[in-house]
Scaffold this active site. Structure first.
Site, PDB file in Angstrom:
ATOM      1  N   HIS A  12       0.828  -1.218   0.000  1.00  0.00           N
ATOM      2  CA  HIS A  12       0.000   0.000   0.000  1.00  0.00           C
ATOM      3  C   HIS A  12       0.857   1.261   0.000  1.00  0.00           C
ATOM      4  O   HIS A  12       2.027   1.231   0.366  1.00  0.00           O
ATOM      5  CB  HIS A  12      -0.968   0.036   1.178  1.00  0.00           C
ATOM      6  CG  HIS A  12      -0.381   0.014   2.553  1.00  0.00           C
ATOM      7  ND1 HIS A  12      -0.149  -1.139   3.265  1.00  0.00           N
ATOM      8  CD2 HIS A  12       0.035   1.027   3.360  1.00  0.00           C
ATOM      9  CE1 HIS A  12       0.353  -0.836   4.452  1.00  0.00           C
ATOM     10  NE2 HIS A  12       0.486   0.457   4.540  1.00  0.00           N
ATOM     11  N   HIS A  84       3.862   7.196   3.728  1.00  0.00           N
ATOM     12  CA  HIS A  84       4.816   6.073   3.617  1.00  0.00           C
ATOM     13  C   HIS A  84       4.375   5.119   2.509  1.00  0.00           C
ATOM     14  O   HIS A  84       3.267   5.217   1.985  1.00  0.00           O
ATOM     15  CB  HIS A  84       4.964   5.319   4.949  1.00  0.00           C
ATOM     16  CG  HIS A  84       3.758   4.568   5.435  1.00  0.00           C
ATOM     17  ND1 HIS A  84       2.815   5.106   6.290  1.00  0.00           N
ATOM     18  CD2 HIS A  84       3.328   3.307   5.169  1.00  0.00           C
ATOM     19  CE1 HIS A  84       1.878   4.212   6.550  1.00  0.00           C
ATOM     20  NE2 HIS A  84       2.152   3.116   5.885  1.00  0.00           N
ATOM     21  N   GLU A 133       7.686   0.929   5.020  1.00  0.00           N
ATOM     22  CA  GLU A 133       7.146  -0.134   5.889  1.00  0.00           C
ATOM     23  C   GLU A 133       7.340  -1.480   5.201  1.00  0.00           C
ATOM     24  O   GLU A 133       7.177  -1.578   3.970  1.00  0.00           O
ATOM     25  CB  GLU A 133       5.654   0.147   6.115  1.00  0.00           C
ATOM     26  CG  GLU A 133       4.907  -0.846   6.963  1.00  0.00           C
ATOM     27  CD  GLU A 133       3.415  -0.500   7.102  1.00  0.00           C
ATOM     28  OE1 GLU A 133       2.918   0.377   6.375  1.00  0.00           O
ATOM     29  OE2 GLU A 133       2.755  -1.123   7.951  1.00  0.00           O
TER      30      GLU A 133
HETATM   31  C1  MC0 Z   1      -1.439   0.738  10.421  1.00  0.00           C
HETATM   32  C2  MC0 Z   1      -0.062   0.475   9.886  1.00  0.00           C
HETATM   33  C3  MC0 Z   1      -0.194  -0.456   8.698  1.00  0.00           C
HETATM   34  O1  MC0 Z   1      -0.020  -0.091   7.537  1.00  0.00           O
HETATM   35  O2  MC0 Z   1      -0.532  -1.641   8.990  1.00  0.00           O
HETATM   36  C4  MC0 Z   1       0.625   1.783   9.572  1.00  0.00           C
HETATM   37  O3  MC0 Z   1       1.010   2.101   8.473  1.00  0.00           O
HETATM   38  S1  MC0 Z   1       0.804   2.769  10.912  1.00  0.00           S
HETATM   39  C5  MC0 Z   1       1.485   4.303  10.255  1.00  0.00           C
HETATM   40  C6  MC0 Z   1       1.919   5.219  11.403  1.00  0.00           C
HETATM   41  N1  MC0 Z   1       3.121   4.694  12.069  1.00  0.00           N
HETATM   42  C7  MC0 Z   1       4.360   5.205  11.786  1.00  0.00           C
HETATM   43  O4  MC0 Z   1       4.532   6.123  10.976  1.00  0.00           O
HETATM   44  C8  MC0 Z   1       5.504   4.555  12.537  1.00  0.00           C
HETATM   45  C9  MC0 Z   1       6.851   4.992  11.955  1.00  0.00           C
HETATM   46  N2  MC0 Z   1       7.043   6.446  12.059  1.00  0.00           N
HETATM   47  C10 MC0 Z   1       7.929   6.955  13.009  1.00  0.00           C
HETATM   48  O5  MC0 Z   1       8.529   6.218  13.806  1.00  0.00           O
HETATM   49  C11 MC0 Z   1       8.118   8.463  13.025  1.00  0.00           C
HETATM   50  O6  MC0 Z   1       7.008   9.085  12.396  1.00  0.00           O
HETATM   51  C12 MC0 Z   1       9.432   8.902  12.290  1.00  0.00           C
HETATM   52  C13 MC0 Z   1       9.400   8.493  10.810  1.00  0.00           C
HETATM   53  C14 MC0 Z   1      10.669   8.290  13.000  1.00  0.00           C
HETATM   54  C15 MC0 Z   1       9.507  10.424  12.370  1.00  0.00           C
HETATM   55  O7  MC0 Z   1       9.524  10.681  13.762  1.00  0.00           O
HETATM   56  P1  MC0 Z   1       9.333  12.164  14.296  1.00  0.00           P
HETATM   57  O8  MC0 Z   1       8.049  12.599  13.769  1.00  0.00           O
HETATM   58  O9  MC0 Z   1       9.514  12.211  15.745  1.00  0.00           O
HETATM   59  O10 MC0 Z   1      10.547  12.837  13.654  1.00  0.00           O
HETATM   60  P2  MC0 Z   1      10.650  14.256  13.003  1.00  0.00           P
HETATM   61  O11 MC0 Z   1       9.349  14.871  12.719  1.00  0.00           O
HETATM   62  O12 MC0 Z   1      11.647  14.995  13.824  1.00  0.00           O
HETATM   63  O13 MC0 Z   1      11.274  13.804  11.597  1.00  0.00           O
HETATM   64  C16 MC0 Z   1      12.637  13.453  11.522  1.00  0.00           C
HETATM   65  C17 MC0 Z   1      12.958  13.684  10.067  1.00  0.00           C
HETATM   66  O14 MC0 Z   1      12.223  12.722   9.284  1.00  0.00           O
HETATM   67  C18 MC0 Z   1      11.347  13.403   8.416  1.00  0.00           C
HETATM   68  N3  MC0 Z   1      10.106  12.647   8.366  1.00  0.00           N
HETATM   69  C19 MC0 Z   1       9.228  12.433   9.366  1.00  0.00           C
HETATM   70  N4  MC0 Z   1       8.179  11.674   8.942  1.00  0.00           N
HETATM   71  C20 MC0 Z   1       8.418  11.438   7.631  1.00  0.00           C
HETATM   72  C21 MC0 Z   1       7.715  10.739   6.611  1.00  0.00           C
HETATM   73  N5  MC0 Z   1       6.521  10.130   6.870  1.00  0.00           N
HETATM   74  N6  MC0 Z   1       8.244  10.671   5.377  1.00  0.00           N
HETATM   75  C22 MC0 Z   1       9.434  11.282   5.099  1.00  0.00           C
HETATM   76  N7  MC0 Z   1      10.163  11.972   6.015  1.00  0.00           N
HETATM   77  C23 MC0 Z   1       9.649  12.043   7.256  1.00  0.00           C
HETATM   78  C24 MC0 Z   1      11.137  14.787   8.995  1.00  0.00           C
HETATM   79  O15 MC0 Z   1      10.810  15.700   7.966  1.00  0.00           O
HETATM   80  C25 MC0 Z   1      12.498  15.062   9.596  1.00  0.00           C
HETATM   81  O16 MC0 Z   1      13.357  15.454   8.559  1.00  0.00           O
HETATM   82  P3  MC0 Z   1      14.213  16.838   8.715  1.00  0.00           P
HETATM   83  O17 MC0 Z   1      15.093  16.597   9.923  1.00  0.00           O
HETATM   84  O18 MC0 Z   1      14.957  16.952   7.415  1.00  0.00           O
HETATM   85  O19 MC0 Z   1      13.180  17.929   8.950  1.00  0.00           O
HETATM   86 CO    CO Z   2       1.007   1.342   6.465  1.00  0.00          CO
END
Ligand code: MC0
Ligand code: CO
Length: 140
Positions: A12, A84, A133
């Site tokens: 996805h 993502h 992912e």
């Molecule tokens: C239901 C399930 C499923 O499909 O089954 C799902 O999908 S659950 C979907 C929801 N779950 C998740 O997203 C879990 C994984 N996500 C995470 O752990 C977090 O969102 C991170 C990706 C580590 C970002 O963490 P956090 O928001 O604390 O960090 P931050 O805002 O300081 O961002 C750090 C750097 O990464 C960038 N950044 C943050 N989110 C981003 C994204 N989605 N795509 C691309 N870049 C991204 C920011 O711009 C920043 O870059 P700069 O430093 O250059 O400004």
């Molecule tokens: Co997902």
């Protein structure tokens, strides 16, 4: 040759949205897409709607709860945006072991995702800017 995550198919593409019901209605009205009912996934901090396409799915994500990872994304992208992509693997733990020295895995263990399969995320900064992912999908 270094071992890889051995991805197979696109599962996805995920889009973060401020209001998943409004977004689903828009996809239905404008695109004629088939959309699911909203599904709350507190362990992931999101409410999701799946848009079923012939060859893949779109996952509309709305923040759920204070610690939602999507909330911070929406602070930077208030109208929403591409969040993502999810690629399928045969064995998520084997994939994690294969790549753990080259990318940051965002959890030490897989979590169960929206489809009941184990999923893990790789940091966007280690995947050319795309939050990636991996989902273990048993091959029929
Ligand atoms: C239901 C399930 C499923 O499909 O089954 C799902 O999908 S659950 C979907 C929801 N779950 C998740 O997203 C879990 C994984 N996500 C995470 O752990 C977090 O969102 C991170 C990706 C580590 C970002 O963490 P956090 O928001 O604390 O960090 P931050 O805002 O300081 O961002 C750090 C750097 O990464 C960038 N950044 C943050 N989110 C981003 C994204 N989605 N795509 C691309 N870049 C991204 C920011 O711009 C920043 O870059 P700069 O430093 O250059 O400004
Ligand atoms: Co997902």
């Amino acid at each position: 040759m270094q071992s890889t995550a051995a991805v197979t198919r696109l599962n996805h593409l995920a889009i973060a949205v401020p209001d998943v019901r409004a977004a689903a209605a828009q996809y239905q009205a404008v695109l004629g897409a088939r959309v699911s009912e909203p599904q709350a996934l507190p362990e992931h901090g999101v409410t999701v709607v799946f848009v079923q396409l012939e060859n893949t799915k779109l996952e509309l994500l709305e923040p759920l709860g204070e610690a939602s990872p999507v909330a911070k994304f929406l602070e930077k992208n208030p109208a929403g945006g591409m969040h993502h992509m999810c690629l399928e693997v045969c064995n998520v733990k084997a994939s994690m072991a294969a790549v753990s020295e080259r990318v940051r895995l965002l959890s030490s263990e897989p979590k169960i995702g929206a489809h009941g399969n184990p999923v893990v995320f790789m940091h966007p900064k280690d995947m050319v800017g795309v939050l990636t992912e991996l989902e273990e999908v048993p091959r029929s």
